[in-house]
Each structure stands twice: as structure tokens, then as C-alpha cells.
Design a protein around this motif. Structure first.
Motif, mmCIF file in Angstrom:
data_model
loop_
_atom_site.group_PDB
_atom_site.id
_atom_site.type_symbol
_atom_site.label_atom_id
_atom_site.label_comp_id
_atom_site.label_asym_id
_atom_site.label_seq_id
_atom_site.Cartn_x
_atom_site.Cartn_y
_atom_site.Cartn_z
ATOM 1 N N SER A 23 94.129 -9.752 45.151
ATOM 2 C CA SER A 23 95.129 -8.936 44.468
ATOM 3 C C SER A 23 94.534 -7.673 43.861
ATOM 4 O O SER A 23 95.260 -6.736 43.528
ATOM 5 C CB SER A 23 95.818 -9.749 43.365
ATOM 6 O OG SER A 23 94.873 -10.168 42.386
ATOM 7 N N PRO A 27 95.183 -0.358 47.299
ATOM 8 C CA PRO A 27 96.200 -0.243 48.343
ATOM 9 C C PRO A 27 95.680 0.357 49.650
ATOM 10 O O PRO A 27 96.038 -0.101 50.736
ATOM 11 C CB PRO A 27 97.260 0.661 47.699
ATOM 12 C CG PRO A 27 97.133 0.387 46.237
ATOM 13 C CD PRO A 27 95.665 0.183 46.008
ATOM 14 N N LYS A 28 94.821 1.374 49.555
ATOM 15 C CA LYS A 28 94.284 1.998 50.763
ATOM 16 C C LYS A 28 93.450 1.006 51.554
ATOM 17 O O LYS A 28 93.553 0.912 52.791
ATOM 18 C CB LYS A 28 93.437 3.215 50.381
ATOM 19 C CG LYS A 28 92.848 3.940 51.583
ATOM 20 C CD LYS A 28 92.030 5.144 51.136
ATOM 21 C CE LYS A 28 91.413 5.854 52.351
ATOM 22 N NZ LYS A 28 90.596 7.028 51.933
ATOM 23 N N ALA A 30 93.723 -2.246 51.312
ATOM 24 C CA ALA A 30 94.607 -3.337 51.732
ATOM 25 C C ALA A 30 95.247 -3.037 53.077
ATOM 26 O O ALA A 30 95.414 -3.938 53.908
ATOM 27 C CB ALA A 30 95.686 -3.565 50.673
ATOM 28 N N ARG A 31 95.573 -1.771 53.312
ATOM 29 C CA ARG A 31 96.179 -1.416 54.602
ATOM 30 C C ARG A 31 95.220 -1.666 55.750
ATOM 31 O O ARG A 31 95.594 -2.199 56.799
ATOM 32 C CB ARG A 31 96.619 0.053 54.583
ATOM 33 C CG ARG A 31 97.872 0.305 53.753
ATOM 34 C CD ARG A 31 98.460 1.677 54.048
ATOM 35 N NE ARG A 31 97.581 2.751 53.576
ATOM 36 C CZ ARG A 31 97.639 3.263 52.356
ATOM 37 N NH1 ARG A 31 98.522 2.791 51.483
ATOM 38 N NH2 ARG A 31 96.831 4.232 51.997
ATOM 39 N N SER A 34 94.564 -5.500 56.062
ATOM 40 C CA SER A 34 95.734 -6.233 56.537
ATOM 41 C C SER A 34 95.764 -6.282 58.055
ATOM 42 O O SER A 34 96.130 -7.311 58.649
ATOM 43 C CB SER A 34 97.020 -5.584 56.003
ATOM 44 O OG SER A 34 97.136 -5.785 54.609
ATOM 45 N N ASN A 62 98.922 -7.568 49.283
ATOM 46 C CA ASN A 62 100.050 -6.644 49.394
ATOM 47 C C ASN A 62 101.068 -6.799 48.259
ATOM 48 O O ASN A 62 102.194 -6.299 48.365
ATOM 49 C CB ASN A 62 100.745 -6.853 50.739
ATOM 50 C CG ASN A 62 99.898 -6.341 51.895
ATOM 51 O OD1 ASN A 62 99.825 -5.143 52.141
ATOM 52 N ND2 ASN A 62 99.244 -7.262 52.595
ATOM 53 N N SER A 64 101.040 -5.241 45.636
ATOM 54 C CA SER A 64 101.329 -3.901 45.106
ATOM 55 C C SER A 64 102.591 -3.324 45.732
ATOM 56 O O SER A 64 103.288 -2.501 45.104
ATOM 57 C CB SER A 64 100.145 -2.965 45.360
ATOM 58 O OG SER A 64 99.871 -2.873 46.757
ATOM 59 N N LEU A 65 102.926 -3.746 46.962
ATOM 60 C CA LEU A 65 104.162 -3.280 47.600
ATOM 61 C C LEU A 65 105.384 -3.790 46.838
ATOM 62 O O LEU A 65 106.382 -3.081 46.707
ATOM 63 C CB LEU A 65 104.217 -3.760 49.060
ATOM 64 C CG LEU A 65 103.142 -3.231 50.008
ATOM 65 C CD1 LEU A 65 103.328 -3.832 51.393
ATOM 66 C CD2 LEU A 65 103.201 -1.707 50.070
ATOM 67 N N THR A 108 103.239 -1.563 55.810
ATOM 68 C CA THR A 108 103.928 -1.043 54.630
ATOM 69 C C THR A 108 105.359 -0.640 54.971
ATOM 70 O O THR A 108 106.309 -0.995 54.263
ATOM 71 C CB THR A 108 103.174 0.166 54.053
ATOM 72 O OG1 THR A 108 101.853 -0.229 53.701
ATOM 73 C CG2 THR A 108 103.883 0.711 52.820
#
Length: 281
Positions: A23, A27-28, A30-31, A34, A62, A64-65, A108
Motif C-alpha cells: 500500500s 502510484p507511478k 504501482a502502474r 501492476s 492500487n 490509491s485509485l 488505471t
């Protein structure tokens, strides 16, 4: 990939990096991660520890989405925001279970509609305790956005006139939208309300109840002229029995007659009044 993310990789499971805190992945990162996890999820056997690790890590990475999608509903208050995030997580999980890399679309872009759709479904199923017209439901949403915008801009609660100018609605329509918002949520009659005088009381204590004695008002109005037509002694017996609440023996002593005689007079008078009531009803 950031140093913070790399530092969380301890070992590898089925060709996947093991993250100490998924967690906390940016985010960058995580993409990028993923794609790797989805690639392995497609070939892993469902139900195995490796599959569960890949799926659970995708969910945590993810989250954060969900927070991003839920932010647009922040005007609903902190308590409701917790429910919104929980519902948004359901949308995220559905998106993960249905996503395929072969779609050649960013996860995303695929997940956000699922998350927002789940949140809106939640509102549709649980909101509006009292039904109001759709135009007022839409006006309520517009009112909430306009109120938040003006409060941020002015540093105070906006007036009806200021809201009407921003929303391009008449002041009457703004007031109507405010009233409609009262139908959005309902409160339990057992809900506690702080009372400065009596401490904590239930909402039901402030709601009136039917007064059963009111049903007697019409009867009294109908009886009044009938009693006025009675003779002096019959009116006195009625008064002594039902106003002063004396027994028949006490009435007999007061009038100088026997209890039996009082009983016959009272029965005759009541029968006459009863017949008159039935005739007028």
C-alpha cells in the motif's frame, strides 16, 4: 522505480517481488508493478498461495485509485467517506478480477469506472430516505458542489443569493433544493439528542402523539344540547354521577331517594342520551 519501493522487495514468489508494504508503493511505481503482477496472475492457478499473493498485492498497491475516486465525494462528510472507500474497494477488486493485459489499456483507466460505478450504485441503493423528483436530486448535487466552491472562495457559508447566481437558478429553486436535501438521509426515532436541560433524550420524545381525549370533543359537543333538554333532576343526577363521581347510594342520600330509584332514573336518562347520540351520528 523509486528507492523506497526497491527497498521493500525482500524475496521473490513465483517470479514476483515480495513487497513489505504494497500500500506504500508510489502510484507511478504501482502502474509499472501492476503489469508484472497481472502478467503472472494470468498464468498462476487460482486458489494457490502464489495466486492469492499476486491478487492481494494488486489490491493493496492500487488502493490509491479508490482514494482518488472517493475524493470527489468528500462533501458528504467523514463518516460517510468511510463507507464510500469501502464500497470503492469492491469496485477495485471487481476491476482486478476482470482485467486482462490483452486489452492494451492502462489498468488505471479500466479500474476507475468500476470504482466510481460501485460508489454511485451504493448511493442509488441506500440514499434518499424520502423520494423526491429527479430534478431536485440533481439540484441537490449541484447545490453541494456550489456550496463547497463558494465556502472555499469566500471563507464562509454562502448566501442563497450567491448560490443562485453561481448555479444559474432562482433563489426559490435554491431553497427548494435545500429542502429536498432533507429527504436524503433519515434518522432513527431512537437516535440520541443532547438536551441541555434533561441531558440525552431520544428523537421520538420530540414527536407528538395522538391525544385520545380529542375523540371525546365531538361527543361532548353532541351531548351538550341533549343534556340541556333534560329535566332539572335528571341533569343533577348526571352531574353528581359523572362530574362529582358520587356513587348511586351517595346520590340517593343527597336527593332523599333510594339507591334503586337513582339507578332507574340514571338508566333511563343514559338510554335517552345514547339513543340521541346514535341518531345524530
Amino acid at each position: 522505480m523509486t528507492a523506497a519501493t526497491t527497498a521493500t522487495m525482500d524475496t521473490h514468489i513465483a517470479g514476483l517481488p515480495q513487497l513489505a508494504d504494497p500500500s506504500g508503493v508510489a502510484p507511478k511505481d504501482a502502474r509499472a508493478l501492476s503489469k508484472l503482477f497481472f502478467d503472472q496472475l494470468a498464468v498462476l492457478e487460482e486458489g494457490t498461495p502464489e495466486y492469492q499473493y499476486a491478487r492481494n498485492t494488486l489490491i493493496e498497491m492500487n488502493m490509491s485509485l479508490v482514494r482518488f475516486a472517493a475524493a470527489r465525494f468528500r462533501s458528504r462528510g467523514p463518516e460517510e467517506m468511510e463507507d464510500i472507500v469501502q464500497v470503492g474497494m469492491i469496485g477495485l477488486i471487481k476491476a482486478i478480477d476482470r482485467f486482462e493485459l490483452a486489452r492494451e489499456v492502462e489498468f488505471t483507466s479500466f479500474a476507475i469506472p468500476y470504482i466510481v460505478g460501485e460508489i454511485k450504485r451504493f448511493f442509488r441503493d441506500t440514499s434518499w430516505a424520502v423520494h423526491v423528483p429527479r430534478r431536485l436530486q440533481e439540484a441537490r448535487v449541484q447545490l453541494a458542489r456550489a456550496t463547497e466552491e463558494l465556502r472555499s472562495r469566500l471563507g464562509r457559508a454562502p448566501t442563497v443569493k450567491e448560490l443562485s447566481e453561481l448555479m444559474c437558478l432562482s433563489e426559490e429553486e435554491v431553497i427548494e433544493a435545500r429542502l429536498a436535501a432533507n429527504g436524503y438521509n433519515s434518522s432513527s426515532l431512537d437516535a440520541a439528542i443532547n438536551n441541555s436541560e434533561d441531558g440525552e433524550t431520544a428523537l421520538a420524545d420530540f414527536i407528538g402523539a395522538d391525544d385520545q381525549a380529542l375523540e371525546l370533543v365531538e361527543d361532548f359537543q353532541a351531548l351538550a344540547p341533549m343534556i340541556a333538554e333534560l329535566g332539572e333532576r335528571d341533569r343533577q343526577i348526571i352531574h353528581l354521577r359523572f362530574v362529582e363521581e358520587l356513587t348511586q347510594a351517595q346520590i340517593g342520600e343527597r336527593l332523599g331517594v333510594s339507591q334503586m330509584h337513582v339507578s332507574r332514573l340514571l338508566s333511563r336518562t343514559l338510554a335517552r342520551l345514547r339513543e340521541g347520540m346514535l341518531t345524530t351520528s
